[in-house]
Design a protein around this motif. Structure first.
Motif, PDB file in Angstrom:
ATOM      1  N   LEU A  68      32.664 -54.374  50.143  1.00 25.87           N
ATOM      2  CA  LEU A  68      32.690 -54.818  48.747  1.00 25.87           C
ATOM      3  C   LEU A  68      32.453 -56.321  48.648  1.00 25.87           C
ATOM      4  O   LEU A  68      31.770 -56.794  47.729  1.00 25.87           O
ATOM      5  N   LEU A  69      33.006 -57.083  49.601  1.00 29.54           N
ATOM      6  CA  LEU A  69      32.822 -58.533  49.578  1.00 29.54           C
ATOM      7  C   LEU A  69      31.360 -58.897  49.814  1.00 29.54           C
ATOM      8  O   LEU A  69      30.794 -59.727  49.091  1.00 29.54           O
ATOM      9  N   SER A  70      30.739 -58.271  50.810  1.00 26.52           N
ATOM     10  CA  SER A  70      29.380 -58.672  51.198  1.00 26.52           C
ATOM     11  C   SER A  70      28.305 -58.125  50.273  1.00 26.52           C
ATOM     12  O   SER A  70      27.254 -58.755  50.103  1.00 26.52           O
ATOM     13  N   LEU A  71      28.550 -56.971  49.658  1.00 24.38           N
ATOM     14  CA  LEU A  71      27.510 -56.339  48.850  1.00 24.38           C
ATOM     15  C   LEU A  71      27.733 -56.457  47.346  1.00 24.38           C
ATOM     16  O   LEU A  71      26.801 -56.203  46.577  1.00 24.38           O
ATOM     17  N   VAL A  72      28.936 -56.842  46.928  1.00 25.38           N
ATOM     18  CA  VAL A  72      29.228 -56.923  45.489  1.00 25.38           C
ATOM     19  C   VAL A  72      29.740 -58.305  45.099  1.00 25.38           C
ATOM     20  O   VAL A  72      29.116 -59.018  44.300  1.00 25.38           O
ATOM     21  N   VAL A  73      30.879 -58.709  45.662  1.00 24.99           N
ATOM     22  CA  VAL A  73      31.562 -59.915  45.192  1.00 24.99           C
ATOM     23  C   VAL A  73      30.727 -61.167  45.443  1.00 24.99           C
ATOM     24  O   VAL A  73      30.444 -61.945  44.512  1.00 24.99           O
ATOM     25  N   LEU A  74      30.320 -61.400  46.674  1.00 31.40           N
ATOM     26  CA  LEU A  74      29.577 -62.618  46.986  1.00 31.40           C
ATOM     27  C   LEU A  74      28.197 -62.652  46.322  1.00 31.40           C
ATOM     28  O   LEU A  74      27.802 -63.700  45.780  1.00 31.40           O
ATOM     29  N   PRO A  75      27.427 -61.547  46.326  1.00 25.64           N
ATOM     30  CA  PRO A  75      26.153 -61.599  45.604  1.00 25.64           C
ATOM     31  C   PRO A  75      26.305 -61.877  44.113  1.00 25.64           C
ATOM     32  O   PRO A  75      25.517 -62.647  43.543  1.00 25.64           O
ATOM     33  N   LEU A  76      27.308 -61.278  43.450  1.00 24.17           N
ATOM     34  CA  LEU A  76      27.500 -61.534  42.025  1.00 24.17           C
ATOM     35  C   LEU A  76      27.910 -62.981  41.777  1.00 24.17           C
ATOM     36  O   LEU A  76      27.481 -63.598  40.795  1.00 24.17           O
ATOM     37  N   ALA A  77      28.728 -63.534  42.680  1.00 22.99           N
ATOM     38  CA  ALA A  77      29.107 -64.941  42.549  1.00 22.99           C
ATOM     39  C   ALA A  77      27.881 -65.842  42.692  1.00 22.99           C
ATOM     40  O   ALA A  77      27.719 -66.825  41.946  1.00 22.99           O
ATOM     41  N   ALA A  78      26.990 -65.513  43.633  1.00 20.27           N
ATOM     42  CA  ALA A  78      25.769 -66.311  43.820  1.00 20.27           C
ATOM     43  C   ALA A  78      24.861 -66.203  42.595  1.00 20.27           C
ATOM     44  O   ALA A  78      24.264 -67.205  42.165  1.00 20.27           O
ATOM     45  N   LEU A  79      24.763 -65.023  42.012  1.00 22.83           N
ATOM     46  CA  LEU A  79      23.913 -64.857  40.832  1.00 22.83           C
ATOM     47  C   LEU A  79      24.483 -65.586  39.625  1.00 22.83           C
ATOM     48  O   LEU A  79      23.730 -66.168  38.821  1.00 22.83           O
ATOM     49  N   TYR A  80      25.790 -65.578  39.480  1.00 24.40           N
ATOM     50  CA  TYR A  80      26.432 -66.337  38.394  1.00 24.40           C
ATOM     51  C   TYR A  80      26.154 -67.829  38.557  1.00 24.40           C
ATOM     52  O   TYR A  80      25.846 -68.535  37.590  1.00 24.40           O
ATOM     53  N   TRP A  81      26.242 -68.299  39.781  1.00 23.65           N
ATOM     54  CA  TRP A  81      25.961 -69.711  40.080  1.00 23.65           C
ATOM     55  C   TRP A  81      24.509 -70.051  39.746  1.00 23.65           C
ATOM     56  O   TRP A  81      24.217 -71.107  39.162  1.00 23.65           O
ATOM     57  N   LEU A  82      23.585 -69.155  40.070  1.00 25.44           N
ATOM     58  CA  LEU A  82      22.177 -69.382  39.775  1.00 25.44           C
ATOM     59  C   LEU A  82      21.926 -69.476  38.268  1.00 25.44           C
ATOM     60  O   LEU A  82      21.102 -70.277  37.811  1.00 25.44           O
ATOM     61  N   ALA A  83      22.637 -68.670  37.491  1.00 25.70           N
ATOM     62  CA  ALA A  83      22.413 -68.648  36.044  1.00 25.70           C
ATOM     63  C   ALA A  83      22.975 -69.877  35.333  1.00 25.70           C
ATOM     64  O   ALA A  83      22.637 -70.135  34.178  1.00 25.70           O
ATOM     65  N   ARG A  84      23.826 -70.661  36.015  1.00 28.02           N
ATOM     66  CA  ARG A  84      24.418 -71.847  35.399  1.00 28.02           C
ATOM     67  C   ARG A  84      23.440 -73.024  35.437  1.00 28.02           C
ATOM     68  O   ARG A  84      22.592 -73.118  36.321  1.00 28.02           O
ATOM     69  N   ARG A  85      23.591 -73.909  34.481  1.00 28.39           N
ATOM     70  CA  ARG A  85      22.736 -75.092  34.392  1.00 28.39           C
ATOM     71  C   ARG A  85      23.094 -76.088  35.483  1.00 28.39           C
ATOM     72  O   ARG A  85      24.266 -76.246  35.846  1.00 28.39           O
ATOM     73  N   SER A  86      22.078 -76.767  36.016  1.00 25.34           N
ATOM     74  CA  SER A  86      22.267 -77.826  37.002  1.00 25.34           C
ATOM     75  C   SER A  86      21.871 -79.163  36.392  1.00 25.34           C
ATOM     76  O   SER A  86      21.283 -79.227  35.303  1.00 25.34           O
ATOM     77  N   GLY A  87      22.148 -80.251  37.121  1.00 27.32           N
ATOM     78  CA  GLY A  87      21.904 -81.580  36.584  1.00 27.32           C
ATOM     79  C   GLY A  87      20.445 -81.949  36.478  1.00 27.32           C
ATOM     80  O   GLY A  87      20.081 -82.824  35.685  1.00 27.32           O
ATOM     81  N   SER A  88      19.586 -81.290  37.293  1.00 24.47           N
ATOM     82  CA  SER A  88      18.156 -81.592  37.262  1.00 24.47           C
ATOM     83  C   SER A  88      17.389 -80.370  37.733  1.00 24.47           C
ATOM     84  O   SER A  88      17.953 -79.440  38.330  1.00 24.47           O
ATOM     85  N   LEU A  89      16.074 -80.402  37.482  1.00 21.07           N
ATOM     86  CA  LEU A  89      15.235 -79.294  37.916  1.00 21.07           C
ATOM     87  C   LEU A  89      15.188 -79.174  39.435  1.00 21.07           C
ATOM     88  O   LEU A  89      15.125 -78.071  39.973  1.00 21.07           O
ATOM     89  N   VAL A  90      15.223 -80.314  40.118  1.00 23.87           N
ATOM     90  CA  VAL A  90      15.211 -80.283  41.583  1.00 23.87           C
ATOM     91  C   VAL A  90      16.479 -79.618  42.113  1.00 23.87           C
ATOM     92  O   VAL A  90      16.423 -78.769  43.022  1.00 23.87           O
ATOM     93  N   GLN A  91      17.619 -79.973  41.549  1.00 17.72           N
ATOM     94  CA  GLN A  91      18.871 -79.358  41.979  1.00 17.72           C
ATOM     95  C   GLN A  91      18.861 -77.856  41.723  1.00 17.72           C
ATOM     96  O   GLN A  91      19.264 -77.057  42.576  1.00 17.72           O
ATOM     97  N   TRP A  92      18.398 -77.462  40.550  1.00 20.92           N
ATOM     98  CA  TRP A  92      18.374 -76.028  40.237  1.00 20.92           C
ATOM     99  C   TRP A  92      17.350 -75.298  41.099  1.00 20.92           C
ATOM    100  O   TRP A  92      17.566 -74.165  41.526  1.00 20.92           O
TER     101      TRP A  92
END
Length: 317
Positions: free
Chosen positions: A9-33
């Motif tokens: 569950l950690l490797s296939l659900v929890v961590l991937p969803l956390a990474a996708l949530y992080w990706l959807a958040r705004r970053s300080g610049s286009l390079v950072q994102w």
């Protein structure tokens, strides 16, 4: 069992969803994102290729890709109007560091997956030993990231070296998972339990064990690792072990000649196994102290070298 479920569950659900949530958040610049997008994309690719998806559903890997595309689009929209570059501050430095580490780790994993698909020299040519179903390769390939059997290459494990390029096969229900429930204790809930096993070659039966009990998961017999098995001599320096068979199901005896496709037995849950599956490995001899201590050989099935996350759909009888 609890640890296995938690890690899945950690490797296939929890961590991937956390990474996708992080990706959807705004970053300080286009390079950072952009760095973050590359890192999460690599992580999703590694999870797609290396994850043991039969625990949840084989189709979950495709759902993960769709979720990645969605998170990428949301993140790109939120980055509209952001500056191309800006000096990171505070936690932004930590985010860039995390993205860099994740990108490097994912790249290493993807290289391992690619290398694991290379066919080692001098494979034994076999026919696939199962019929009429969808069979998932849980362990297979020529790299430890996709084939844990390769740990037997260590000097301390030479008595089990024959299974260096072994395969572990489970059967999938139409839903894409290998059992009814995450980890049932009823053997008949596993799709592969009781599935007939057929000879992958024309050969001679060298050894058989048929009397060991089928264990209730997660019980294992670590002393008799192969459980009930058939050892076939398929040719000079070509011996094939088919292991973890059902008690009382083996239909051949030592000395028998069998044709390709001849029935050998049924899949059970005997020996050192967490759950019902078919273990296969090829080796150059019949073994000595154990049936698995001969020099290993890789296998190809109808010209195919199966690796983790492959699904093989052989025809019906």
């Amino acid at each position: 069992m609890t640890l296995l479920l938690a890690s899945t569950l950690l490797s296939l659900v929890v961590l991937p969803l956390a990474a996708l949530y992080w990706l959807a958040r705004r970053s300080g610049s286009l390079v950072q994102w952009g760095l973050k997008a590359l890192a999460v994309g690599g992580y999703v690719g590694a999870t797609f290729g290396l994850g043991n998806w039969q625990m949840l559903s084989y189709y979950g890997r495709y759902a993960l890709v769709l979720l990645f595309v969605g998170a990428l689009l949301v993140g790109a929209r939120r980055m509209a109007g952001a500056p191309p570059w800006g000096s990171p501050s505070g936690w932004q430095w930590a985010g860039m560091g995390l993205a860099t580490l994740l990108l490097l780790a994912s790249g290493w994993a993807l290289v391992g997956k690619y290398r694991g698909e290379e066919v080692p020299p001098d494979p034994v040519a076999l026919s696939f030993p199962l019929r009429d179903g969808a069979f998932y390769v849980a362990s297979g390939g020529s790299h430890p990231l996709i084939n844990p059997h390769m740990k037997v290459g260590a000097p301390a494990l030479q008595e089990w070296r024959g299974q260096l390029w072994a395969l572990d096969l489970v059967e999938l229900y139409p839903s894409g998972n290998r059992a009814r429930g995450l980890y049932p204790t009823t053997l008949s809930d596993f799709a592969i339990y009781g599935t007939p096993v057929y000879a992958p070659c024309t050969g001679r039966v060298e050894a058989v064990t048929d009397t060991l009990p089928d264990l209730v998961p997660p019980a294992r017999d670590t002393a008799r690792k192969a459980g009930n098995y058939v050892l076939l001599r398929c040719g000079p320096e070509a011996y094939v072990v088919l292991a973890h068979l059902m008690q009382g199901s083996v239909t051949v005896a030592p000395g028998d000649s069998v044709p390709t496709g001849g029935r050998l037995g049924e899949i059970g849950n005997s020996g050192n196994t967490w759950e019902p599956h078919l273990h296969l490995n090829a080796q150059r001899g019949p073994g000595g102290r154990t049936i698995l201590d001969a020099a290993p050989r890789p296998m190809v099935f109808d010209g195919r070298f199966p690796v983790r996350n492959d699904v093989i759909r052989p025809p019906a009888d």
